[in-house]
Write a protein that holds these residues in place. Structure first.
Motif, short mmCIF file in Angstrom:
data_model
loop_
_atom_site.label_atom_id
_atom_site.label_comp_id
_atom_site.label_asym_id
_atom_site.label_seq_id
_atom_site.Cartn_x
_atom_site.Cartn_y
_atom_site.Cartn_z
N ASN A 83 -6.91 0.34 -3.31
CA ASN A 83 -7.47 1.69 -3.41
C ASN A 83 -8.82 1.81 -2.70
O ASN A 83 -9.25 2.90 -2.33
CB ASN A 83 -7.64 2.08 -4.89
N TYR A 86 -4.67 -3.32 -7.20
CA TYR A 86 -4.60 -1.92 -6.76
C TYR A 86 -5.97 -1.28 -6.86
O TYR A 86 -6.47 -0.69 -5.90
CB TYR A 86 -3.59 -1.14 -7.62
N SER A 124 3.51 1.70 -2.09
CA SER A 124 4.20 1.89 -3.37
C SER A 124 3.85 3.26 -3.93
O SER A 124 2.73 3.74 -3.78
CB SER A 124 3.77 0.81 -4.37
N LYS A 156 4.16 1.28 -12.86
CA LYS A 156 4.44 0.44 -11.68
C LYS A 156 3.28 -0.49 -11.38
O LYS A 156 3.26 -1.13 -10.33
CB LYS A 156 4.71 1.33 -10.47
N SER A 182 0.83 -1.22 0.00
CA SER A 182 0.00 0.00 0.00
C SER A 182 0.86 1.26 0.00
O SER A 182 0.35 2.35 -0.19
CB SER A 182 -0.92 -0.01 1.22
N MET A 185 -0.04 0.42 -11.17
CA MET A 185 -1.10 1.03 -10.36
C MET A 185 -2.49 0.80 -10.97
O MET A 185 -3.49 1.08 -10.33
CB MET A 185 -0.85 2.54 -10.21
#
Length: 519
Positions: A363, A358, A345, A351, A343, A353
């Protein structure tokens, strides 16, 4: 004031003062600046000559099999350094008839004293003359001895590899030192804040209970004192034979490597003798599914002044496929599509996301610390799993979030989502293959398992051909398998294995409701 004075002085300089006499004479025209546009080559500068190769040689992997069955594989790559090594089809999965932990011991004993070299220091000093380094790594199915050094030292490198692999002394004092190193590593494994290696060990034990890749990769504490020279020699006699080896090299001429292999690996008698291997385990991995739990106080794992919050960790896996099957590529794309990470990163879409773990998990659920997908694949089976971490009080909720993600994998992925995952997988593949040691490992592993090598452009073509129906098909097949579960930490709130299995068999991935009389 000083700056203004300096600027006015510079303006008063002549072009000769500003650019130097040679540059002024060469480039000056009527004014003080060269008037050649940047799109045109400079006059009088010789054209560069680039190294080039003809035909397929630029990417082709060349393979030669010697009379004793040893395969020699090489890949051309320009530069003054090369990576050469021996890969052996031997790992923790082959220890059925031996005490578990032999591969772990051999990894630690690698590049110790040999018939030719009196100690590890002597080996390192020899390599130092050629700017070289050495390393040995074992996995569940492969042991890899590798050296990176100057191309000029190839003869020394292959001679040293032959000695390290076939003629190690395995002295009592070296085995004692290794026992200490293994004990320390086992202690460290249980203390380190990152539980991923321990969880990976546990999920394999749950998925392949008591067989092949489910056997422990790290030496169990009870076996440390049982492994001695006789046990090691017995194992080496069975598995370290030329037919189970590949000499791989990157950055060298193929003929040169074959010549060195003939000199040092063709008629070399191993220190354990040349008996016919008898105890070779040819078992095929049997996926069993199941659960492995480890109740552990994780409240004091922090090593620094900033305390890490107490977390419970869960890893849920399902059977995927072997890397020899056609479905391996769709599973690799699915793994990339799930993605995930910690969490904390930071970074953009590059990357990962935009991966599902995520967008749908980290999220949306701020209390989750980690959600990462992993894909472990072997020559006869595979395991796709998701690792998640959160506060122990929210363990049940976290398990349900992960089971729902597994069920949602069976839906039709969006076209953009699929293309993004395929592009990410191709870019990761190509970026990793920029590194010489990675190319070496790729060449060695592929030739060891299949006898040939798929080139990067072939793999990229296979990735490009993956469709939404491929993803749905492999997911549906995967969801029919029994789950494997590994859980670590305070497990008071962990749902039962039967409930996790029921959730993965349901339409929405929800856990069965439980009712408590007392809260």
């Amino acid at each position: 004031v000083k700056m203004a004075t300096h600027m006015s002085r510079c303006r008063s300089w002549s072009p000769v003062q500003r650019y130097g006499l040679a540059a002024y004479r060469r480039y000056s025209g009527s004014g003080g600046y060269p008037n050649i546009p940047l799109s045109s080559p400079l006059p009088g500068v010789p054209s560069p000559t680039f190294a080039s190769v003809d035909g397929l040689e630029k990417s082709e992997t060349r393979i030669t099999t010697l009379e004793n069955g040893l395969r020699v594989a090489s890949q051309n790559k320009f530069g003054q350094f090369c990576t050469v090594g021996i890969l052996v089809n031997s790992g923790s999965r082959h220890e059925t008839k031996y005490p578990s932990g032999i591969a772990h011991f051999l990894e630690k004993l690698a590049f110790s004293s040999t018939a030719q070299y009196g100690s590890r220091d002597e080996i390192l000093l020899t390599l130092e003359k050629h700017g070289g380094i050495c390393d040995c790594q074992t996995s569940r199915d492969t042991t890899m001895y590798a050296i990176s050094a100057e191309v000029k030292g190839l003869d020394t490198v292959v001679s040293l590899l032959s000695d390290a692999v076939l003629q190690p002394r395995l002295l009592d004092e070296e085995i004692e030192m290794t026992q200490m190193a293994v004990r320390f590593e086992l202690e460290d494994l249980n203390m380190r804040p990152d539980p991923e290696p321990l969880l990976t060990e546990m999920i394999h034990a749950a998925a392949y209970r008591g067989n092949t890749v489910g056997l422990p990769r790290f030496c169990p504490g009870d076996n440390v004192d049982k492994i001695d020279q006789a046990v090691l020699h017995g194992y080496l006699r069975s598995y370290y034979c030329p037919q189970r080896m590949v000499l791989a090299g990157v950055g060298i001429e193929h003929e040169q490597l074959v010549k060195c292999a003939r000199r040092y690996l063709l008629n070399t008698r191993p220190v354990w003798g040349e008996a016919t291997p008898t105890d070779v385990d040819l078992s095929v991995a049997q996926y069993t599914g199941g659960i492995v739990k480890m109740e552990k106080d994780m409240s004091d794992v922090s090593l620094g002044p900033t305390p890490i919050p107490e977390l419970a960790h869960i890893m849920i896996g399902l059977e995927s496929c072997s890397f020899l099957e056609d479905d391996f590529i769709p599973f690799a794309v699915l793994n990339m599509m799930m993605g995930g990470g910690g969490s904390f990163s930071a970074g953009g879409p590059g990357k990962g996301m935009f991966t599902r773990l995520y967008l749908n998990v980290l999220n949306r659920h701020h209390w989750m610390y980690n959600a990462t997908a992993y894909h472990h694949s072997y020559e006869d089976s595979g395991l796709l799993c998701i690792h998640a971490s959160a506060d122990p009080r929210q363990l049940r909720e976290m398990v349900e979030i992960i089971t729902r993600e597994f069920i949602q994998m069976a839906g039709t992925p969006g076209e953009m989502e699929l293309e993004r995952a395929k592009t990410q997988l191709k870019s990761m593949l190509m970026m990793n293959l920029e590194s010489r040691p990675v190319v070496f490992e790729d060449v060695g592993r592929q030739v060891l398992s299949t006898g040939k090598r798929k080139l990067p452009h072939e793999l990229c073509a296979l990735i490009s051909n993956v469709t939404t129906s491929d993803i749905k098909r492999v997911t549906s097949k995967m969801l029919r398998s029994k789950p494997a579960v590994a859980a670590l930490g305070d497990l008071t709130e962990l749902p039962s294995f039967e409930h996790i299995q029921a959730a993965l068999s349901s339409k929405d991935g929800r856990l069965p409701r439980t009712y408590r009389l007392f809260r």
